[in-house]
Every structure is written in structure tokens, then in C-alpha cells.
Design a protein around this motif. Structure first.
Motif, PDB file in Angstrom:
ATOM      1  N   GLU A   1       0.903  -1.202  -0.012  1.00  0.00           N
ATOM      2  CA  GLU A   1      -0.104   0.101  -0.013  1.00  0.00           C
ATOM      3  C   GLU A   1       0.925   1.213  -0.003  1.00  0.00           C
ATOM      4  OE1 GLU A   1      -2.110  -3.315   2.076  1.00  0.00           O
ATOM      5  OE2 GLU A   1      -0.182  -2.322   2.211  1.00  0.00           O
ATOM      6  N   GLU A   2       0.613   2.227  -1.131  1.00  0.00           N
ATOM      7  CA  GLU A   2       1.124   3.547  -1.190  1.00  0.00           C
ATOM      8  C   GLU A   2       2.830   3.351  -1.270  1.00  0.00           C
ATOM      9  OE1 GLU A   2      -0.687   5.935  -1.283  1.00  0.00           O
ATOM     10  OE2 GLU A   2      -2.354   4.865  -0.774  1.00  0.00           O
ATOM     11  N   GLU A   3       3.133   2.073  -1.909  1.00  0.00           N
ATOM     12  CA  GLU A   3       4.639   1.834  -1.980  1.00  0.00           C
ATOM     13  C   GLU A   3       4.812   2.195  -3.564  1.00  0.00           C
ATOM     14  OE1 GLU A   3       7.090   1.260  -0.368  1.00  0.00           O
ATOM     15  OE2 GLU A   3       6.096   0.873   1.720  1.00  0.00           O
ATOM     16  N   LYS A   4       5.713   3.160  -3.935  1.00  0.00           N
ATOM     17  CA  LYS A   4       6.051   3.464  -5.455  1.00  0.00           C
ATOM     18  C   LYS A   4       6.667   2.507  -6.055  1.00  0.00           C
ATOM     19  CE  LYS A   4       5.494   8.525  -4.700  1.00  0.00           C
ATOM     20  NZ  LYS A   4       6.173   9.681  -4.671  1.00  0.00           N
ATOM     21  N   GLU A   5       7.568   1.730  -5.155  1.00  0.00           N
ATOM     22  CA  GLU A   5       8.199   0.668  -5.852  1.00  0.00           C
ATOM     23  C   GLU A   5       7.525  -0.636  -6.117  1.00  0.00           C
ATOM     24  OE1 GLU A   5      11.435   1.287  -7.099  1.00  0.00           O
ATOM     25  OE2 GLU A   5      10.831   3.387  -6.407  1.00  0.00           O
ATOM     26  N   ALA A   6       6.480  -0.712  -5.630  1.00  0.00           N
ATOM     27  CA  ALA A   6       5.635  -2.121  -5.543  1.00  0.00           C
ATOM     28  C   ALA A   6       5.380  -2.581  -7.214  1.00  0.00           C
ATOM     29  CB  ALA A   6       4.331  -2.101  -4.815  1.00  0.00           C
ATOM     30  N   PRO A   7       4.999  -1.743  -7.822  1.00  0.00           N
ATOM     31  CA  PRO A   7       4.955  -2.210  -9.279  1.00  0.00           C
ATOM     32  C   PRO A   7       6.085  -2.930 -10.013  1.00  0.00           C
ATOM     33  CG  PRO A   7       3.972  -0.043  -9.070  1.00  0.00           C
ATOM     34  CD  PRO A   7       4.694  -0.481  -7.920  1.00  0.00           C
ATOM     35  N   LYS A   8       7.194  -2.544  -9.546  1.00  0.00           N
ATOM     36  CA  LYS A   8       8.368  -3.266 -10.040  1.00  0.00           C
ATOM     37  C   LYS A   8       8.588  -4.523  -9.715  1.00  0.00           C
ATOM     38  CE  LYS A   8      11.031   1.230 -10.248  1.00  0.00           C
ATOM     39  NZ  LYS A   8      12.107   2.091  -9.739  1.00  0.00           N
ATOM     40  N   ILE A   9       7.972  -5.113  -8.472  1.00  0.00           N
ATOM     41  CA  ILE A   9       7.881  -6.399  -8.130  1.00  0.00           C
ATOM     42  C   ILE A   9       7.273  -7.185  -9.212  1.00  0.00           C
ATOM     43  CG2 ILE A   9       7.496  -8.126  -6.294  1.00  0.00           C
ATOM     44  CD1 ILE A   9       7.754  -5.499  -4.278  1.00  0.00           C
ATOM     45  N   PHE A  10       6.085  -6.687  -9.664  1.00  0.00           N
ATOM     46  CA  PHE A  10       5.084  -7.510 -10.413  1.00  0.00           C
ATOM     47  C   PHE A  10       5.169  -7.343 -11.811  1.00  0.00           C
ATOM     48  CE2 PHE A  10       3.377  -6.803  -6.106  1.00  0.00           C
ATOM     49  CZ  PHE A  10       3.157  -8.082  -5.703  1.00  0.00           C
ATOM     50  N   ILE A  11       5.533  -6.068 -12.278  1.00  0.00           N
ATOM     51  CA  ILE A  11       5.396  -5.831 -13.771  1.00  0.00           C
ATOM     52  C   ILE A  11       6.824  -6.050 -14.357  1.00  0.00           C
ATOM     53  CG2 ILE A  11       4.437  -4.131 -15.517  1.00  0.00           C
ATOM     54  CD1 ILE A  11       2.310  -5.095 -13.513  1.00  0.00           C
TER      55      ILE A  11
END
Length: 422
Positions: A286-296
Motif C-alpha cells: 500500500e502506497e509503495e511506489k516501488e511495488a509495481p516493479k516487483i510484479f510488472i
């Protein structure tokens, strides 16, 4: 993030596929048992209850409304059906009483735990987790074995399913005391897509089967806990009964000073053996800007992606003193918008989900698969399944029904989801 669970997806421009359906085939000479599991105290249905045949590896799980269905061979009709659920007493039912009785309602009684059975019921759970990690080679199979599984993955745009894939898998389950990896191959499969020409993107789900097997945290503890679980705090929330034995409920979350994207959730730990029985957890995206890099893995430059939720479940079943991987699920929710369009303020939500349920297990003819048959972590199963279509296989289950739980699919196919004659 150095020990994250990587679920890779590729966002690309739209391609449209055809809906695959099947035809009716002859019925198997086996018994179909049906029923519903409810709680005696609340009268509510019990979802994800474990259903198994005594001294057999045939298993199933109840759906969200407590209903279950399981196909069994004639040779087991004088055996017992065993129902297990967290917090309730096991129930054994003569299988012969369930034959031709599809409206059976099975009531489970809450199990009360005598506190004298265990010493620690609250406080720091770090030492319990360390014990659990040390005892993995003793608690889980030391030899490889084979499994048959039903796997489903889906992609939803809003509340509408745009892609569904279902497969029957053969799995080589590596020893828990070795560094060898699990292997899987597709035996049969099918897919359905329903993508409107107005859709601007399609998500390709890469590595779904591999990720589902990686969720076996007893085989791959580093996926969640890293090298020594030192980045987490663990708190013993209490006790709960499962399989007529007390289990610790341990809540875990990253330490306050740790800023990496990690996990939080609940662990159900057998109080005697310290075996992992179940984990329900999510990633703090939640609210983590780097999170998409883990999945995408890849996306258009003007597309902005936020990760709203990433949650996981893994479940094990005990048999003769050993614990076996039994079920896992993944659900990741994304919010997508375009930054170069007038309507960029409006977003679309996509939900990626997968489930795998083990339906049979055996110890003879344990062989690794040829390299060209193995599922790879880079495979997009929705594309690979094209080579394994067989409409005649699916029998009465000849229409993909996305709103059904995975076990509703399993119950229609359970006669097919057992070891096949060579």
C-alpha cells in the motif's frame, strides 16, 4: 527488497482469442460424494475445510459456501471420509452413508483446547518460528514424490473476467531436505477469453504455475522469511485446534525499522512438531511506489500502475507424521491509468488470481520430467495451454464458470484428477 515473492506480469496490447468449450463424455465408474459443511455453534458454512479419504491421498476442499464434492473409487466405499477445519474437531463419516445422498449436511463441533497441553500461549513467537524452520527436514517428506493437481488462473477487469485458464498438472515434488526444485508439466488444459475490442490492454500472466508452487513456504522459506527471519517480529496470538491438535496462531509483520516491501500475516504452527500447517499473508504494498516493479515485467511508458493488494494463502495436510503441500492461492490487484490521455484521471482495476489444489499423491514411479515438458517460470500458461486442448477430457464440466470456486471445478473433475494408468 531482497527476498520478495516475484509474480511477473506482462502488459501488452490487445490480442483476442476464442472461447474454448468441450463436449460430454462417458461417466467414470466412481462414486460422487456431495455435501455441505457447517459450524455447530454459528450455523455458518465453513469454507476451505479439508476433505480426505481415510488412508488414501484423495482430497478436496469445501468452497466459500461450505459445499464440497469428491469422487472416490469403489474400493473405498467402506472407508471413512475425514473432515478437518481450523478450530473444530475432526469428523469421520462412513463413506457408504454419503453415497446417493447429495444433500448431506455435516456439522463440525468447536474444539476447546486445554491450556495444559502447551506451555507458551502468548508473547514473542520468534523462537517458535526458528524451531519450525530448523525442523522442516523432519516434518516434511525427505524423499521426492509425485502429485496430480488442478490449477486455475484468471484475470479480471473490474468485476468482469477477461481471461481464464484451467489445467490438470503432473508435479514432481522434490525432497524438502534437498535444494532440488519442484517440476510441473501440463497434462490437459483449456482457456477462455472475453476481451472487448474497446479494451486497450491485455495482461499476460507469466509464471503462474511456478509461483503457485513457490508458495510452499516449507520448501522455499526464503521466499518469505529470507535467510533467518531477522527482519520480522512474531507474536503468539493464541491457540486453535486443527486435526484435533493444538496449533499456535502467530502473527508476523516487518520490524518498524525495516523499510523494504515484505510480508505480514498469520502462521498456524503445529504445537508439537512445529510444522507449518497454514499461512495467510499479504505484501505491504500500500502506497509503495516501488511495488509495481516487483510484479510488472514490461508495460507501456505512459501507463501508470499502482498495486492495491497482494495476498497469499498456503495450506498443508498431515499424513502419518509428515506434512504435505495441499493448496495455495494468489490474488494481486492493480490500478491502471494512462498519463497521456484526457481520461487519465480515471483508472481501471485489474485482478490477477491463481489457485492450485493437490488432488492425488503417490510415491512410485517418481521421475523428473524431460526438460522440454517442464513448465518454466517464464511461461505464459494462457499461451502454452494451446498445445494441450482436449474437449473430450472435461466431461460434464464443459463450460468454464468463472464465478465458481476452484473446488467447484475440482469436484466436477475429481475422477480425472487422480493418478492415471501408464
Amino acid at each position: 527488497m531482497n527476498n520478495s515473492f516475484h509474480l511477473f506480469l506482462i502488459l501488452c496490447f490487445l490480442s483476442v482469442s476464442n472461447l474454448i468449450t468441450g463436449n460430454t463424455m462417458q461417466q467414470d465408474s466412481i462414486y460422487l460424494l456431495r455435501g455441505r459443511i457447517v459450524a455447530a455453534d454459528t450455523k455458518e458454512p465453513l469454507a476451505n475445510a479439508s476433505i480426505s479419504v481415510q488412508q488414501m491421498n484423495i482430497a478436496s476442499i469445501s468452497n466459500q459456501d461450505g459445499y464440497f464434492s469428491i469422487r472416490i473409487p469403489d474400493s473405498t466405499k467402506h472407508s471413512q471420509l475425514i473432515i478437518r477445519y481450523l478450530g473444530y474437531e475432526n469428523k469421520e463419516i462412513p463413506i457408504i452413508t454419503l453415497i446417493d445422498n447429495p444433500n448431506s449436511q455435516i456439522t463440525l463441533t468447536p474444539s476447546w483446547i486445554e491450556l495444559s497441553e502447551v506451555v507458551v500461549v502468548s508473547g514473542d513467537g520468534s523462537e517458535l518460528i526458528r524451531n519450525a524452520l530448523r525442523r522442516i527436514p523432519q516434518n516434511y517428506p525427505e524423499r521426492p514424490h509425485m502429485m496430480v493437481a488442478f490449477y486455475r488462473e484468471s484475470i479480471k477487469k473490474g468485476s468482469h473476467y477477461i481471461s481464464l485458464v484451467e489445467t490438470v498438472l503432473d508435479i514432481y515434488k522434490a525432497s524438502y531436505s534437498s535444494y532440488s526444485n519442484d517440476q510441473s508439466r501440463i497434462y490437459i488444459g483449456r482457456k477462455a477469453t472475453d476481451i472487448s475490442p474497446r479494451d486497450t490492454i491485455m495482461l499476460k500472466f507469466q509464471g503462474g504455475i511456478s509461483d503457485a508452487l513457490l508458495l510452499d513456504i516449507a520448501k522455499n522459506p526464503e521466499i518469505v522469511f529470507g535467510t533467518d527471519a531477522s527482519e520480522y517480529k512474531f507474536h503468539i496470538e493464541g491457540l486453535i485446534s486443527f486435526n484435533d491438535k493444538p496449533h499456535y496462531i502467530i502473527v508476523f509483520s516487518p520490524l518498524p525499522e525495516v523499510k523494504d516491501i515484505l510480508f505480514r500475516g498469520r502462521i498456524y504452527l503445529d504445537s508439537e512438531s512445529f510444522a507449518f500447517a497454514r499461512m495467510e499473508f499479504n505484501m505491504n504494498v500500500e502506497e509503495e511506489k516501488e511495488a509495481p516493479k516487483i510484479f510488472i515485467k514490461r508495460k507501456p511508458a505512459k501507463m501508470k500502475v499502482d498495486v492495491n493488494k497482494a495476498q497469499y494463502v498456503v495450506d498443508f495436510i498431515e499424513n502419518n507424521g509428515k506434512w504435505y503441500f495441499n493448496y495455495s492461492s494468489i490474488e494481486v490487484i492493480f490500478r491502471v491509468r494512462w498519463t497521456n490521455r484526457f481520461f487519465g484521471l480515471f483508472s481501471t482495476t485489474y485482478t490477477i488470481g491463481s489457485e492450485i489444489a493437490i488432488t492425488d499423491r503417490y510415491d512410485n514411479k517418481v521421475l523428473k520430467f524431460p526438460r522440454n515438458e517442464r513448465i518454466q517460470s517464464t511461461d505464459v500458461i494462457a499461451e502454452k495451454v494451446e498445445h494441450f486442448l482436449d474437449p473430450d477430457f472435461w466431461g460434464e464440466y464443459n463450460v468454464i464458470e468463472p464465478n465458481q470456486e476452484i473446488m467447484d471445478a475440482v469436484k466436477r473433475l475429481s475422477g480425472k484428477l487422480q493418478r492415471r494408468a501408464e
